[in-house]
Design a protein around this motif. Structure first.
Motif, PDB file in Angstrom:
ATOM      1  N   ALA A 234      -9.416   6.072  -7.273  1.00  0.00           N
ATOM      2  CA  ALA A 234      -9.016   6.680  -5.907  1.00  0.00           C
ATOM      3  C   ALA A 234      -7.644   5.957  -5.363  1.00  0.00           C
ATOM      4  CB  ALA A 234      -9.907   6.231  -4.759  1.00  0.00           C
ATOM      5  N   TYR A 235      -7.397   5.042  -5.402  1.00  0.00           N
ATOM      6  CA  TYR A 235      -6.121   4.191  -4.870  1.00  0.00           C
ATOM      7  C   TYR A 235      -4.896   4.777  -5.840  1.00  0.00           C
ATOM      8  CZ  TYR A 235      -2.987   0.959  -2.869  1.00  0.00           C
ATOM      9  OH  TYR A 235      -1.947   0.565  -2.124  1.00  0.00           O
ATOM     10  N   GLY A 237      -4.557   7.289  -7.869  1.00  0.00           N
ATOM     11  CA  GLY A 237      -4.552   8.860  -7.611  1.00  0.00           C
ATOM     12  C   GLY A 237      -3.605   9.023  -6.347  1.00  0.00           C
ATOM     13  N   ALA A 238      -4.085   8.648  -5.386  1.00  0.00           N
ATOM     14  CA  ALA A 238      -3.480   8.793  -4.090  1.00  0.00           C
ATOM     15  C   ALA A 238      -2.336   8.293  -3.808  1.00  0.00           C
ATOM     16  CB  ALA A 238      -4.478   8.458  -2.923  1.00  0.00           C
ATOM     17  N   TRP A 239      -2.174   6.717  -3.992  1.00  0.00           N
ATOM     18  CA  TRP A 239      -0.862   6.088  -3.748  1.00  0.00           C
ATOM     19  C   TRP A 239       0.086   6.645  -4.889  1.00  0.00           C
ATOM     20  CZ3 TRP A 239       0.562   3.922   0.547  1.00  0.00           C
ATOM     21  CH2 TRP A 239       1.500   2.989   0.442  1.00  0.00           C
ATOM     22  N   ALA A 240       0.014   6.529  -6.135  1.00  0.00           N
ATOM     23  CA  ALA A 240       0.936   6.828  -7.016  1.00  0.00           C
ATOM     24  C   ALA A 240       1.548   7.997  -7.101  1.00  0.00           C
ATOM     25  CB  ALA A 240       0.759   6.299  -8.322  1.00  0.00           C
ATOM     26  N   VAL A 241       0.628   9.178  -6.935  1.00  0.00           N
ATOM     27  CA  VAL A 241       0.631  10.618  -7.102  1.00  0.00           C
ATOM     28  C   VAL A 241       1.106  11.150  -5.739  1.00  0.00           C
ATOM     29  CG1 VAL A 241      -0.006  12.793  -7.884  1.00  0.00           C
ATOM     30  CG2 VAL A 241      -0.580  10.751  -9.064  1.00  0.00           C
ATOM     31  N   LEU A 242       0.508  11.234  -4.797  1.00  0.00           N
ATOM     32  CA  LEU A 242       0.714  11.809  -3.680  1.00  0.00           C
ATOM     33  C   LEU A 242       1.740  11.017  -2.652  1.00  0.00           C
ATOM     34  CD1 LEU A 242      -2.956  13.176  -2.613  1.00  0.00           C
ATOM     35  CD2 LEU A 242      -1.077  14.121  -3.905  1.00  0.00           C
ATOM     36  N   GLY A 243       1.774   9.434  -2.883  1.00  0.00           N
ATOM     37  CA  GLY A 243       2.652   8.891  -1.927  1.00  0.00           C
ATOM     38  C   GLY A 243       4.125   9.214  -2.007  1.00  0.00           C
ATOM     39  N   PRO A 244       4.649   9.363  -3.364  1.00  0.00           N
ATOM     40  CA  PRO A 244       5.971  10.079  -3.546  1.00  0.00           C
ATOM     41  C   PRO A 244       6.119  11.337  -3.001  1.00  0.00           C
ATOM     42  CG  PRO A 244       5.264   8.641  -5.640  1.00  0.00           C
ATOM     43  CD  PRO A 244       3.990   8.824  -4.695  1.00  0.00           C
ATOM     44  N   VAL A 245       5.108  12.226  -3.140  1.00  0.00           N
ATOM     45  CA  VAL A 245       5.247  13.663  -2.656  1.00  0.00           C
ATOM     46  C   VAL A 245       5.376  13.795  -1.090  1.00  0.00           C
ATOM     47  CG1 VAL A 245       3.920  15.753  -2.513  1.00  0.00           C
ATOM     48  CG2 VAL A 245       3.847  14.387  -4.516  1.00  0.00           C
ATOM     49  N   VAL A 246       4.423  12.710  -0.333  1.00  0.00           N
ATOM     50  CA  VAL A 246       4.645  12.587   0.949  1.00  0.00           C
ATOM     51  C   VAL A 246       6.125  11.982   1.217  1.00  0.00           C
ATOM     52  CG1 VAL A 246       3.684  11.363   3.059  1.00  0.00           C
ATOM     53  CG2 VAL A 246       2.246  12.408   1.170  1.00  0.00           C
ATOM     54  N   PHE A 294      -6.899  -2.440   1.236  1.00  0.00           N
ATOM     55  CA  PHE A 294      -6.303  -1.485   0.357  1.00  0.00           C
ATOM     56  C   PHE A 294      -6.328   0.014   1.045  1.00  0.00           C
ATOM     57  CE2 PHE A 294      -6.866  -3.662  -4.069  1.00  0.00           C
ATOM     58  CZ  PHE A 294      -6.293  -4.946  -3.384  1.00  0.00           C
ATOM     59  N   ALA A 295      -7.345   0.073   2.088  1.00  0.00           N
ATOM     60  CA  ALA A 295      -7.503   1.409   2.597  1.00  0.00           C
ATOM     61  C   ALA A 295      -6.688   1.828   3.586  1.00  0.00           C
ATOM     62  CB  ALA A 295      -9.036   1.658   3.136  1.00  0.00           C
ATOM     63  N   LEU A 296      -5.959   0.622   4.250  1.00  0.00           N
ATOM     64  CA  LEU A 296      -5.145   0.962   5.419  1.00  0.00           C
ATOM     65  C   LEU A 296      -4.012   1.806   4.920  1.00  0.00           C
ATOM     66  CD1 LEU A 296      -5.278  -2.453   6.881  1.00  0.00           C
ATOM     67  CD2 LEU A 296      -6.398  -0.573   7.654  1.00  0.00           C
ATOM     68  N   PRO A 297      -3.026   1.601   4.046  1.00  0.00           N
ATOM     69  CA  PRO A 297      -1.949   2.431   3.985  1.00  0.00           C
ATOM     70  C   PRO A 297      -2.499   3.739   3.557  1.00  0.00           C
ATOM     71  CG  PRO A 297      -2.167   0.902   2.124  1.00  0.00           C
ATOM     72  CD  PRO A 297      -3.285   0.486   3.045  1.00  0.00           C
ATOM     73  N   LEU A 298      -3.205   4.094   2.911  1.00  0.00           N
ATOM     74  CA  LEU A 298      -3.803   5.533   2.572  1.00  0.00           C
ATOM     75  C   LEU A 298      -4.158   6.061   3.700  1.00  0.00           C
ATOM     76  CD1 LEU A 298      -6.480   4.878  -0.699  1.00  0.00           C
ATOM     77  CD2 LEU A 298      -3.936   5.515  -0.682  1.00  0.00           C
ATOM     78  N   VAL A 299      -4.721   5.428   4.746  1.00  0.00           N
ATOM     79  CA  VAL A 299      -5.128   6.400   5.972  1.00  0.00           C
ATOM     80  C   VAL A 299      -3.694   6.850   6.792  1.00  0.00           C
ATOM     81  CG1 VAL A 299      -6.316   6.181   8.256  1.00  0.00           C
ATOM     82  CG2 VAL A 299      -7.464   5.377   6.318  1.00  0.00           C
ATOM     83  N   LEU A 300      -2.987   5.821   6.666  1.00  0.00           N
ATOM     84  CA  LEU A 300      -1.533   5.937   7.481  1.00  0.00           C
ATOM     85  C   LEU A 300      -0.837   7.035   6.641  1.00  0.00           C
ATOM     86  CD1 LEU A 300      -0.549   2.422   8.920  1.00  0.00           C
ATOM     87  CD2 LEU A 300      -1.909   4.257  10.228  1.00  0.00           C
ATOM     88  N   THR A 381     -11.951   6.237   1.947  1.00  0.00           N
ATOM     89  CA  THR A 381     -12.989   5.998   1.973  1.00  0.00           C
ATOM     90  C   THR A 381     -13.802   5.532   0.886  1.00  0.00           C
ATOM     91  OG1 THR A 381     -13.208   8.044   3.656  1.00  0.00           O
ATOM     92  CG2 THR A 381     -15.372   7.232   2.841  1.00  0.00           C
ATOM     93  N   ILE A 382     -13.419   5.949  -0.285  1.00  0.00           N
ATOM     94  CA  ILE A 382     -14.054   5.394  -1.798  1.00  0.00           C
ATOM     95  C   ILE A 382     -13.903   3.931  -1.816  1.00  0.00           C
ATOM     96  CG2 ILE A 382     -13.785   5.635  -4.086  1.00  0.00           C
ATOM     97  CD1 ILE A 382     -13.496   8.563  -3.923  1.00  0.00           C
ATOM     98  N   VAL A 383     -12.460   3.465  -1.545  1.00  0.00           N
ATOM     99  CA  VAL A 383     -12.129   2.226  -1.665  1.00  0.00           C
ATOM    100  C   VAL A 383     -12.995   1.351  -0.660  1.00  0.00           C
ATOM    101  CG1 VAL A 383     -10.571   0.552  -0.892  1.00  0.00           C
ATOM    102  CG2 VAL A 383      -9.846   2.507  -2.048  1.00  0.00           C
ATOM    103  N   VAL A 384     -13.407   1.543   0.554  1.00  0.00           N
ATOM    104  CA  VAL A 384     -14.100   0.961   1.486  1.00  0.00           C
ATOM    105  C   VAL A 384     -15.735   0.790   1.131  1.00  0.00           C
ATOM    106  CG1 VAL A 384     -15.053   0.710   3.777  1.00  0.00           C
ATOM    107  CG2 VAL A 384     -12.758   1.117   3.416  1.00  0.00           C
ATOM    108  N   VAL A 385     -16.121   1.981   0.796  1.00  0.00           N
ATOM    109  CA  VAL A 385     -17.505   2.045   0.307  1.00  0.00           C
ATOM    110  C   VAL A 385     -18.137   1.487  -0.946  1.00  0.00           C
ATOM    111  CG1 VAL A 385     -19.324   3.787  -0.423  1.00  0.00           C
ATOM    112  CG2 VAL A 385     -18.020   4.372   1.673  1.00  0.00           C
ATOM    113  N   ALA A 386     -17.140   1.566  -1.976  1.00  0.00           N
ATOM    114  CA  ALA A 386     -17.284   0.797  -3.155  1.00  0.00           C
ATOM    115  C   ALA A 386     -17.170  -0.742  -3.001  1.00  0.00           C
ATOM    116  CB  ALA A 386     -16.266   1.120  -3.981  1.00  0.00           C
ATOM    117  N   THR A 387     -16.353  -1.052  -2.281  1.00  0.00           N
ATOM    118  CA  THR A 387     -16.210  -2.527  -1.912  1.00  0.00           C
ATOM    119  C   THR A 387     -17.365  -3.043  -1.004  1.00  0.00           C
ATOM    120  OG1 THR A 387     -13.938  -2.386  -1.994  1.00  0.00           O
ATOM    121  CG2 THR A 387     -14.650  -4.253  -1.143  1.00  0.00           C
ATOM    122  N   LEU A 388     -17.783  -2.346  -0.201  1.00  0.00           N
ATOM    123  CA  LEU A 388     -19.130  -2.942   0.391  1.00  0.00           C
ATOM    124  C   LEU A 388     -20.341  -2.882  -0.195  1.00  0.00           C
ATOM    125  CD1 LEU A 388     -18.560  -1.216   3.974  1.00  0.00           C
ATOM    126  CD2 LEU A 388     -18.075  -3.484   3.298  1.00  0.00           C
TER     127      LEU A 388
END
Length: 409
Positions: A234-235, A237-246, A294-300, A381-388
């Motif tokens: 999750a992290y 895919g979202a951060w490395a791929v979508l981060g540069p796009v955003v 780890f979920a915080l920067p994805l949300v922002l 959401t995946i990051v938080v749920v898997a960790t809990l």
């Protein structure tokens, strides 16, 4: 505060390992930004970027168990040297293609596969070698210093990489990364390890089974690996791929993304400094709690919030990263027999990496289908749920540092 911890650098063996990792990591900090914007400059496609990122991880899933076996069989520093030389050659070829203007996506994918194969041998050896060059009582300090140099080089490398890509393009950043792989190999060649610490060649499947038995027999080990199978997919895919796009569309491009990554890297330095001094009894409990931010920067990033706010969130997440890494590595090195360590680490890495190619490959198409915002929130959401969920395993909450008495019932 750092004086006693830095004393470990007086040991020649650890110093060479430290220098070899530091040089290579500094160059590698350029690579994610340089490679991402090389692909975006070439096609502008998030899906193409996802394929290139995934290509670096797929071979690690395929070959990581083989890498663990050979890292237990051979002198581990020799495995690391050969891996550095192969990875450096692959990055040099990518740099040449980009600089000469003839790069195509299939070429970048193929060369990332080569680099991924090299990494699948390097990392089990790199993790297994630490107990061979330092005493048991200094494992946490050694892991913290290795993590700290990774963080420090990331701060300098990501900031400089973003500026360099914006100023003169991604090709030269990739060329620099290649050169540092080669220099890192030179330092590692200076290590002198006893061959008695290697495992004699046996039956391949038997060696594989011994590593599996060491892995599956510990609930805390496989439980956290399952957690990270989902967290990493999750992290990354979202951060490395979508981060540069955003960043390209909303935040100002490569320079802004470089500053955000550098803020996260500063956080890892702070976390590394904390890990040098903070010695909790329950290593795995503290390691797991360190993952939730780890979920915080994805949300922002999903809004997106201003780059400064995303950078602050990346800083907080960065603090947690080395805390998890140091406590996890120390627990592994304390609990796993030395002659199985690289193989057990390879199962750890296989499980942790297994869904990363999928996460990287589908991040772009999913964002096209449901939206970038929704994809980023889903990843958080995946990051938080898997960790809990992993906290439900008793050993994760209660396993104590070796050498400390168990609490009385």
């Amino acid at each position: 505060m750092l004086g006693p911890a830095l004393g470990i650098l007086r040991d020649r063996q650890f110093r060479l390992l430290f220098l070899g990792r530091t040089v290579s990591l500094f160059g590698s900090a350029f690579a994610p930004i340089a490679l991402a914007f090389a692909v975006l400059d070439l096609t502008g496609s998030a899906s193409d970027l996802g394929l290139v990122v995934a290509a670096g991880f797929v071979p690690q899933v395929v070959f990581i168990l083989v890498g663990g076996i050979w890292a237990d069989r051979l002198p581990r520093h020799h495995v690391m040297v050969v891996s550095d030389l192969i990875a450096g050659s692959a990055q040099a070829a990518i740099a040449m293609l980009v600089l000469t203007g003839v790069a195509e996506i299939w070429q970048l994918v193929a060369l990332q596969v080569v680099r991924g194969v090299a990494s699948s041998f390097f990392f089990p050896a790199a993790q297994g070698i630490v107990p061979q060059v330092v005493s048991a009582e200094r494992l946490q300090e050694a892991n913290a210093l290795l993590g700290l140099t990774r963080s420090s080089t990331a701060v300098l490398g990501t900031a400089a990489g973003g500026i360099l890509v914006a100023a003169i393009g991604s090709g030269w950043a990739l060329a620099f990364d290649a050169a540092t792989y080669f220099l890192g190999a030179v330092f590692l060649l200076g290590l002198r390890l006893s061959r008695n610490l290697t495992m004699p060649e046996q039956n391949f499947l038997r060696e594989l089974r011994e590593g599996w038995d060491g892995f599956r027999s510990r609930a805390w080990l496989w439980g956290i690996v399952v957690q990270f199978a989902f967290v990493n997919a999750a992290y990354v895919g979202a951060w490395a791929v979508l981060g540069p796009v955003v960043a390209e569309d909303e935040l100002g491009g490569a320079a802004a993304w470089g500053v955000i990554l550098a803020a996260g890297a500063v956080g890892t330095i702070v976390g590394g400094l904390i890990a040098l001094r903070f010695r909790p009894e329950r290593l795995l409990l503290w390691a797991t709690l360190s993952v939730i931010p780890f979920a915080l920067p994805l949300v922002l990033l999903s809004f997106p919030a201003p780059a400064v706010a995303i950078g602050l969130a990346a800083f907080v997440a960065g603090v947690g990263s080395p805390l998890f890494g140091v406590f996890w590595d120390t627990a592994m090195q304390e609990q796993i027999p030395a002659d199985q360590l690289s193989r057990v680490y390879s199962y750890d890495m296989l499980g942790s990496f297994v869904f990363i190619p999928l996460g990287a490959a589908v991040a772009g198409p999913i964002s096209t289908l449901v939206g970038v915002t929704e994809t980023l929130v889903g990843a958080a959401t995946i990051v938080v749920v898997a960790t809990l969920l992993v906290l439900l395993i008793e050993e994760v909450r209660t396993l104590r540092r070796r050498g400390l008495p168990d609490p009385k019932p």
